[in-house]
Design a protein around this motif. Structure first.
Motif, short mmCIF file in Angstrom:
data_model
loop_
_atom_site.label_atom_id
_atom_site.label_comp_id
_atom_site.label_asym_id
_atom_site.label_seq_id
_atom_site.Cartn_x
_atom_site.Cartn_y
_atom_site.Cartn_z
N GLN A 289 106.36 12.08 39.16
CA GLN A 289 107.43 11.33 39.81
C GLN A 289 108.49 10.82 38.83
OE1 GLN A 289 107.57 10.86 43.26
NE2 GLN A 289 105.89 12.32 43.23
N LYS A 290 108.26 11.08 37.54
CA LYS A 290 109.16 10.61 36.48
C LYS A 290 109.37 9.10 36.59
CE LYS A 290 111.54 15.05 36.10
NZ LYS A 290 112.84 15.78 36.14
N ALA A 291 108.26 8.40 36.75
CA ALA A 291 108.30 6.94 36.90
C ALA A 291 108.76 6.27 35.61
CB ALA A 291 106.92 6.43 37.29
N THR A 292 109.53 5.21 35.76
CA THR A 292 109.96 4.43 34.60
C THR A 292 109.11 3.17 34.43
OG1 THR A 292 111.61 3.27 35.95
CG2 THR A 292 112.34 5.26 34.78
N HIS A 293 108.48 2.72 35.51
CA HIS A 293 107.66 1.52 35.47
C HIS A 293 106.40 1.74 36.30
CE1 HIS A 293 111.67 0.02 34.45
NE2 HIS A 293 111.10 -1.06 33.93
N VAL A 294 105.27 1.29 35.78
CA VAL A 294 104.01 1.29 36.52
C VAL A 294 103.44 -0.12 36.43
CG1 VAL A 294 101.70 2.25 36.75
CG2 VAL A 294 103.58 3.71 35.95
N LEU A 295 103.25 -0.76 37.59
CA LEU A 295 102.79 -2.14 37.62
C LEU A 295 101.48 -2.26 38.40
CD1 LEU A 295 106.07 -2.23 37.49
CD2 LEU A 295 105.77 -4.64 38.06
N VAL B 4 96.60 8.43 38.00
CA VAL B 4 97.84 7.67 38.03
C VAL B 4 98.82 8.22 36.99
CG1 VAL B 4 98.89 5.40 37.66
CG2 VAL B 4 96.73 5.59 38.89
N ALA B 5 98.30 8.62 35.83
CA ALA B 5 99.17 9.20 34.80
C ALA B 5 99.82 10.49 35.30
CB ALA B 5 98.35 9.47 33.53
N ALA B 6 99.05 11.32 35.99
CA ALA B 6 99.60 12.57 36.53
C ALA B 6 100.70 12.29 37.55
CB ALA B 6 98.48 13.40 37.15
N ASP C 196 109.57 1.81 25.29
CA ASP C 196 108.80 2.95 25.80
C ASP C 196 109.50 3.57 27.00
OD1 ASP C 196 106.71 2.79 23.97
OD2 ASP C 196 105.63 1.31 25.16
N ALA C 197 109.34 4.87 27.15
CA ALA C 197 109.97 5.58 28.27
C ALA C 197 109.40 5.11 29.60
CB ALA C 197 109.76 7.08 28.11
N VAL C 198 108.11 4.76 29.61
CA VAL C 198 107.46 4.24 30.81
C VAL C 198 106.91 2.85 30.49
CG1 VAL C 198 105.69 4.59 32.56
CG2 VAL C 198 106.82 6.57 31.53
N LYS C 199 107.32 1.86 31.25
CA LYS C 199 106.82 0.50 31.05
C LYS C 199 105.58 0.31 31.91
CE LYS C 199 111.04 0.02 29.27
NZ LYS C 199 111.87 1.23 28.98
#
Length: 245
Positions: free
Chosen positions: A17-23, A10-12, A75-78
């Motif tokens: 994808q330059k994701a800003t949020h992962v839920l 998931v981190a990769a 954080d850059a990614v929430k």
């Protein structure tokens, strides 16, 4: 895949994808994977989110639900786990987000492989999303008596829940446990039978719209309403039924 492989995969994907949020939902899987994901991305996960105020500001309970904190993440990614029961159900097809298929390499050293699925089938609603929950506690005194809880739940069209004491006593499997170390529910009606109302249990059902408590002990904490708080402006009702039978 194992948990470490899930989180690194998931981190990769998030990085690619330059994701800003992962839920993820606040489930056993979500609570296992997302803290590891936070370590991979070097960010602080925010757990048990019950309200999203903006793209970087979130509300979640702390101290077993005795307080509610509003936090702002820089954080850059929430990375968030979200309580599904705290949000209204979306209509099918109402979402506008695009669903895209992506590919990712499984990290080297993956040795797990799928063998088979063993699913437990039940005609009852799923506990975490049920509109009605009937829960039993140590006051039932035996696994045989707990059948009454199941019969009442079936009659009402609801799900079966239990306190940790009832689970530890072997009355029901641990997937029925409601509370701080179990599942968090917020049904329209919660019926608590033989449950004293320890704060750990209340943390898992305090946002129920209506609560009916059945207990011989008139001084049981659940009748005092301590730790119970209506969420989202919803009304809260406690009805007391005491019997020597």
């Amino acid at each position: 895949m194992r948990l470490a492989e899930h989180s690194s995969t998931v981190a990769a994907v998030a990085k690619a994808q330059k994701a800003t949020h992962v839920l993820a939902p606040t489930s056993a899987t979500g609570k296992n994977i997302l803290p590891r994901l936070g370590a991979h991305l070097d960010v602080q996960p925010i757990t048990e989110v019950i309200e999203i105020q903006s793209a970087d500001t979130f509300v979640h309970p702390v101290y077993a639900g005795n307080a509610v904190a509003t936090v702002q993440s820089s954080d850059a990614v929430k990375v968030l786990t979200v309580r599904p029961t705290s949000f209204p159900k979306a209509a099918v097809g109402a979402g506008q987000a695009k669903v895209e298929k992506v590919t990712a390499e499984v990290p080297a050293g993956a040795t797990s492989e799928w063998q088979k699925d063993e699913l437990t089938k039940s005609a009852r609603p799923e506990l975490a999303s049920a509109r009605i929950v009937v829960a039993g506690g140590r006051g039932l005194k035996s696994k045989e008596n707990f059948v009454l809880i199941e019969q009442l739940a079936d009659a009402l069209g609801g799900a079966v829940g239990a306190s940790r004491a009832a689970v530890d006593a072997g009355y029901v499997p641990n997937d029925a446990q409601v509370g701080q170390t179990g599942k968090v529910v917020a049904p329209d009606l919660y019926v608590a039978v033989g449950i004293s109302g320890a704060i750990q249990h209340l943390a898992g059902m305090k946002d129920s719209k209506s609560i009916i408590a059945i207990n011989k002990d008139k001084e049981a904490p659940i009748f005092q309403g301590r730790g119970l708080r209506a969420g989202g402006g919803r009304s809260l009702l406690i009805r007391q039924f005491c019997s020597d039978n």
